[in-house]
Design a protein around this motif. Structure first.
Motif, PDB file in Angstrom:
ATOM      1  N   LEU A   1       0.833  -1.196   0.000  1.00  0.00           N
ATOM      2  CA  LEU A   1       0.000   0.000   0.000  1.00  0.00           C
ATOM      3  C   LEU A   1       0.872   1.251   0.000  1.00  0.00           C
ATOM      4  O   LEU A   1       0.603   2.207  -0.746  1.00  0.00           O
ATOM      5  CB  LEU A   1      -0.926  -0.001   1.220  1.00  0.00           C
ATOM      6  CG  LEU A   1      -1.868   1.196   1.341  1.00  0.00           C
ATOM      7  CD1 LEU A   1      -2.846   1.228   0.160  1.00  0.00           C
ATOM      8  CD2 LEU A   1      -2.631   1.135   2.642  1.00  0.00           C
ATOM      9  N   ALA A   2       1.941   1.260   0.780  1.00  0.00           N
ATOM     10  CA  ALA A   2       2.846   2.409   0.821  1.00  0.00           C
ATOM     11  C   ALA A   2       3.508   2.630  -0.528  1.00  0.00           C
ATOM     12  O   ALA A   2       3.636   3.772  -0.999  1.00  0.00           O
ATOM     13  CB  ALA A   2       3.899   2.211   1.913  1.00  0.00           C
ATOM     14  N   VAL A   3       3.925   1.551  -1.192  1.00  0.00           N
ATOM     15  CA  VAL A   3       4.545   1.662  -2.516  1.00  0.00           C
ATOM     16  C   VAL A   3       3.538   2.211  -3.522  1.00  0.00           C
ATOM     17  O   VAL A   3       3.861   3.088  -4.348  1.00  0.00           O
ATOM     18  CB  VAL A   3       5.101   0.292  -2.975  1.00  0.00           C
ATOM     19  CG1 VAL A   3       5.500   0.318  -4.445  1.00  0.00           C
ATOM     20  CG2 VAL A   3       6.293  -0.094  -2.111  1.00  0.00           C
ATOM     21  N   LEU A   4       2.295   1.750  -3.488  1.00  0.00           N
ATOM     22  CA  LEU A   4       1.272   2.244  -4.414  1.00  0.00           C
ATOM     23  C   LEU A   4       0.972   3.718  -4.193  1.00  0.00           C
ATOM     24  O   LEU A   4       0.836   4.485  -5.154  1.00  0.00           O
ATOM     25  CB  LEU A   4      -0.003   1.410  -4.270  1.00  0.00           C
ATOM     26  CG  LEU A   4       0.078  -0.034  -4.775  1.00  0.00           C
ATOM     27  CD1 LEU A   4      -1.217  -0.778  -4.449  1.00  0.00           C
ATOM     28  CD2 LEU A   4       0.358  -0.063  -6.273  1.00  0.00           C
TER      29      LEU A   4
ATOM     30  N   PHE B   1       1.737   9.410  -5.993  1.00  0.00           N
ATOM     31  CA  PHE B   1       2.235  10.763  -5.819  1.00  0.00           C
ATOM     32  C   PHE B   1       3.307  11.081  -6.857  1.00  0.00           C
ATOM     33  O   PHE B   1       3.364  12.192  -7.381  1.00  0.00           O
ATOM     34  CB  PHE B   1       2.821  10.953  -4.415  1.00  0.00           C
ATOM     35  CG  PHE B   1       1.797  11.324  -3.381  1.00  0.00           C
ATOM     36  CD1 PHE B   1       1.247  12.600  -3.359  1.00  0.00           C
ATOM     37  CD2 PHE B   1       1.389  10.421  -2.420  1.00  0.00           C
ATOM     38  CE1 PHE B   1       0.313  12.957  -2.417  1.00  0.00           C
ATOM     39  CE2 PHE B   1       0.456  10.774  -1.472  1.00  0.00           C
ATOM     40  CZ  PHE B   1      -0.089  12.056  -1.457  1.00  0.00           C
ATOM     41  N   ALA B   2       4.204  10.135  -7.150  1.00  0.00           N
ATOM     42  CA  ALA B   2       5.283  10.350  -8.092  1.00  0.00           C
ATOM     43  C   ALA B   2       4.766  10.633  -9.508  1.00  0.00           C
ATOM     44  O   ALA B   2       5.342  11.423 -10.244  1.00  0.00           O
ATOM     45  CB  ALA B   2       6.230   9.164  -8.100  1.00  0.00           C
ATOM     46  N   HIS B   3       3.689  10.011  -9.894  1.00  0.00           N
ATOM     47  CA  HIS B   3       3.146  10.181 -11.245  1.00  0.00           C
ATOM     48  C   HIS B   3       2.108  11.282 -11.300  1.00  0.00           C
ATOM     49  O   HIS B   3       1.485  11.507 -12.326  1.00  0.00           O
ATOM     50  CB  HIS B   3       2.531   8.872 -11.751  1.00  0.00           C
ATOM     51  CG  HIS B   3       3.565   7.806 -12.042  1.00  0.00           C
ATOM     52  ND1 HIS B   3       4.826   8.077 -12.486  1.00  0.00           N
ATOM     53  CD2 HIS B   3       3.500   6.459 -11.962  1.00  0.00           C
ATOM     54  CE1 HIS B   3       5.490   6.961 -12.665  1.00  0.00           C
ATOM     55  NE2 HIS B   3       4.721   5.946 -12.337  1.00  0.00           N
TER      56      HIS B   3
END
Length: 114
Positions: free
Chosen positions: A100-103, A108-110
């Motif tokens: 979930l943290a990676v998603l 946010f990055a995209h």
């Protein structure tokens, strides 16, 4: 909600037990009344004496029965399969939060989330 089933209580004790189980707390006998009423009653050999119960009432210590044993680590420790199941649940939850943290970080990055 009904009356307690006291048919298996000895006949001589049934009225006292019924009073102890009264729905209205004010109708229940006090500890002193119980001890006074039971003072002359015959007791089983495994029962503690009424005097010892009264003496211990202020101590906060339970009166041990003959057949009780002290709790050991074996009594309170979960079984090996229960421990493995707990470990598996913790690992699974940790992995789910990591995904979930990676998603969220990728969103946010995209720029999908502002």
């Amino acid at each position: 909600y009904g009356a307690p089933a006291t048919t298996h209580v000895p006949a001589q004790l049934r009225p006292l037990v019924d009073r102890c189980l009264a729905k209205d707390p004010a109708a229940r006998p006090s500890t002193d009344e119980l001890l006074a009423e039971l003072g002359d009653a015959e007791r089983a050999d495994s029962w503690p004496s009424w005097a010892s119960i009264k003496d211990r009432a202020g101590e906060g210590t339970p009166v041990p029965a003959k057949n009780q044993h002290a709790a050991t680590a074996v009594d309170v420790m979960p079984s090996a399969s229960a421990r493995r199941w707990r470990i598996a649940k913790v690992i699974g939850l940790t992995a789910a939060f990591a995904v979930l943290a990676v998603l969220v970080a990728a969103a946010f990055a995209h720029g999908l989330v502002s």
